[in-house]
Design a protein around this motif. Sequence first.
Motif, PDB file in Angstrom:
ATOM      1  N   ILE A   1    -117.757  -0.085  51.695  1.00  0.00           N
ATOM      2  CA  ILE A   1    -118.808   0.627  52.316  1.00  0.00           C
ATOM      3  C   ILE A   1    -118.547   1.651  53.287  1.00  0.00           C
ATOM      4  O   ILE A   1    -117.658   1.011  54.221  1.00  0.00           O
ATOM      5  N   ARG A   2    -119.079   2.617  53.271  1.00  0.00           N
ATOM      6  CA  ARG A   2    -118.957   3.825  54.282  1.00  0.00           C
ATOM      7  C   ARG A   2    -120.300   4.343  54.881  1.00  0.00           C
ATOM      8  O   ARG A   2    -121.225   3.751  54.342  1.00  0.00           O
ATOM      9  N   TYR A   3    -119.728   5.056  55.621  1.00  0.00           N
ATOM     10  CA  TYR A   3    -121.063   5.842  56.546  1.00  0.00           C
ATOM     11  C   TYR A   3    -121.229   7.224  56.360  1.00  0.00           C
ATOM     12  O   TYR A   3    -119.914   7.863  56.584  1.00  0.00           O
ATOM     13  N   TYR A   4    -122.419   7.608  56.203  1.00  0.00           N
ATOM     14  CA  TYR A   4    -122.525   9.230  56.163  1.00  0.00           C
ATOM     15  C   TYR A   4    -123.626   9.312  56.858  1.00  0.00           C
ATOM     16  O   TYR A   4    -124.906   8.716  56.839  1.00  0.00           O
ATOM     17  N   ALA A   5    -123.794  10.377  57.317  1.00  0.00           N
ATOM     18  CA  ALA A   5    -124.891  11.122  58.214  1.00  0.00           C
ATOM     19  C   ALA A   5    -125.213  12.552  58.085  1.00  0.00           C
ATOM     20  O   ALA A   5    -124.135  13.256  57.924  1.00  0.00           O
ATOM     21  N   TYR A   6    -126.445  13.059  57.882  1.00  0.00           N
ATOM     22  CA  TYR A   6    -126.787  14.374  57.463  1.00  0.00           C
ATOM     23  C   TYR A   6    -127.558  14.834  58.558  1.00  0.00           C
ATOM     24  O   TYR A   6    -128.785  14.031  58.808  1.00  0.00           O
ATOM     25  N   ALA A   7    -127.424  15.934  59.185  1.00  0.00           N
ATOM     26  CA  ALA A   7    -128.715  16.540  60.065  1.00  0.00           C
ATOM     27  C   ALA A   7    -129.697  17.164  59.238  1.00  0.00           C
ATOM     28  O   ALA A   7    -129.754  17.487  58.130  1.00  0.00           O
ATOM     29  N   PHE A   8    -130.767  17.005  60.022  1.00  0.00           N
ATOM     30  CA  PHE A   8    -132.199  17.770  59.354  1.00  0.00           C
ATOM     31  C   PHE A   8    -132.773  18.455  60.845  1.00  0.00           C
ATOM     32  O   PHE A   8    -132.753  18.114  61.788  1.00  0.00           O
ATOM     33  N   ASP A   9    -133.507  19.626  60.324  1.00  0.00           N
ATOM     34  CA  ASP A   9    -134.230  20.264  61.265  1.00  0.00           C
ATOM     35  C   ASP A   9    -135.529  19.583  61.828  1.00  0.00           C
ATOM     36  O   ASP A   9    -135.934  18.858  60.969  1.00  0.00           O
ATOM     37  N   PRO A  10    -135.835  19.987  63.071  1.00  0.00           N
ATOM     38  CA  PRO A  10    -136.473  19.454  63.716  1.00  0.00           C
ATOM     39  C   PRO A  10    -138.285  19.377  62.745  1.00  0.00           C
ATOM     40  O   PRO A  10    -138.969  18.191  62.681  1.00  0.00           O
ATOM     41  N   GLN A  11    -138.399  20.581  62.303  1.00  0.00           N
ATOM     42  CA  GLN A  11    -139.839  20.507  61.522  1.00  0.00           C
ATOM     43  C   GLN A  11    -139.763  19.673  60.123  1.00  0.00           C
ATOM     44  O   GLN A  11    -140.983  19.471  59.613  1.00  0.00           O
TER      45      GLN A  11
ATOM     46  N   SER B   1    -126.845  13.562  50.592  1.00  0.00           N
ATOM     47  CA  SER B   1    -126.482  14.277  49.376  1.00  0.00           C
ATOM     48  C   SER B   1    -126.470  13.245  48.159  1.00  0.00           C
ATOM     49  O   SER B   1    -126.373  12.061  48.344  1.00  0.00           O
ATOM     50  N   ALA B   2    -126.298  13.872  47.020  1.00  0.00           N
ATOM     51  CA  ALA B   2    -126.144  13.072  45.677  1.00  0.00           C
ATOM     52  C   ALA B   2    -124.600  12.300  45.513  1.00  0.00           C
ATOM     53  O   ALA B   2    -124.479  11.601  44.944  1.00  0.00           O
ATOM     54  N   ASP B   3    -123.725  13.090  46.411  1.00  0.00           N
ATOM     55  CA  ASP B   3    -122.459  12.732  46.281  1.00  0.00           C
ATOM     56  C   ASP B   3    -121.790  12.708  47.608  1.00  0.00           C
ATOM     57  O   ASP B   3    -121.033  13.685  47.853  1.00  0.00           O
ATOM     58  N   PRO B   4    -122.149  11.853  48.662  1.00  0.00           N
ATOM     59  CA  PRO B   4    -121.546  12.087  49.949  1.00  0.00           C
ATOM     60  C   PRO B   4    -120.237  11.774  49.798  1.00  0.00           C
ATOM     61  O   PRO B   4    -119.564  12.606  50.882  1.00  0.00           O
ATOM     62  N   LEU B   5    -119.666  11.077  49.219  1.00  0.00           N
ATOM     63  CA  LEU B   5    -118.208  11.098  49.330  1.00  0.00           C
ATOM     64  C   LEU B   5    -117.342  12.238  48.842  1.00  0.00           C
ATOM     65  O   LEU B   5    -116.429  12.629  49.450  1.00  0.00           O
TER      66      LEU B   5
END
Length: 169
Positions: free
Chosen positions: A3-13, A27-31
């Motif tokens: 089990i792993r951890y992934y984070a993605y940024a998003f814009d305020p809007q 993402s469809a494939d974070p690894l």
Amino acid sequence: MGIRYYAYAFDPQNADLAVADPDGFISADPLADAWGFPHGAESASPTFEQAVPPRDMLYLDKAWSAFQSLTRAAEGHSARPSFRMFEGAVVQHAYGWERFVRALVPEEMPAIAADLADMDQDWLERHLCVPPQRDSDEELEYLTEFLGRARRFTASLVEDGRGMVYMIG
């Protein structure tokens, strides 16, 4: 693989959309993003260089569980603000697990980033519950590396006014 951890940024809007549908920002494939190999590849040699810019993605490998333990509420104390970005558990079942996904809006990021900024290698050394041995040096080095990544990522989110979606799974 674990089990792993992934984070993605998003814009305020996109905050309302990220809260309503955090999966839409993963993402469809974070690894593949984290390890630098083509999406969907069945056989490929990873570069081990993150394919997504560090301002846009945080990969914590399996260090997330240590950070979750280090930041959760302890007897007589509240959880640290940064616990919000490590909180969550996968749901185990007979064929594996169901991942945990959450969005954190831009307004949450300053407290989280400030909390992480207060943590460093000395803090980790004081709070790790590992007896002194060779493995603890390796664990400290591993966690220090990933803590640095988390600190840089959250600082950039605050600087850019962005939020994040994270997945444990």
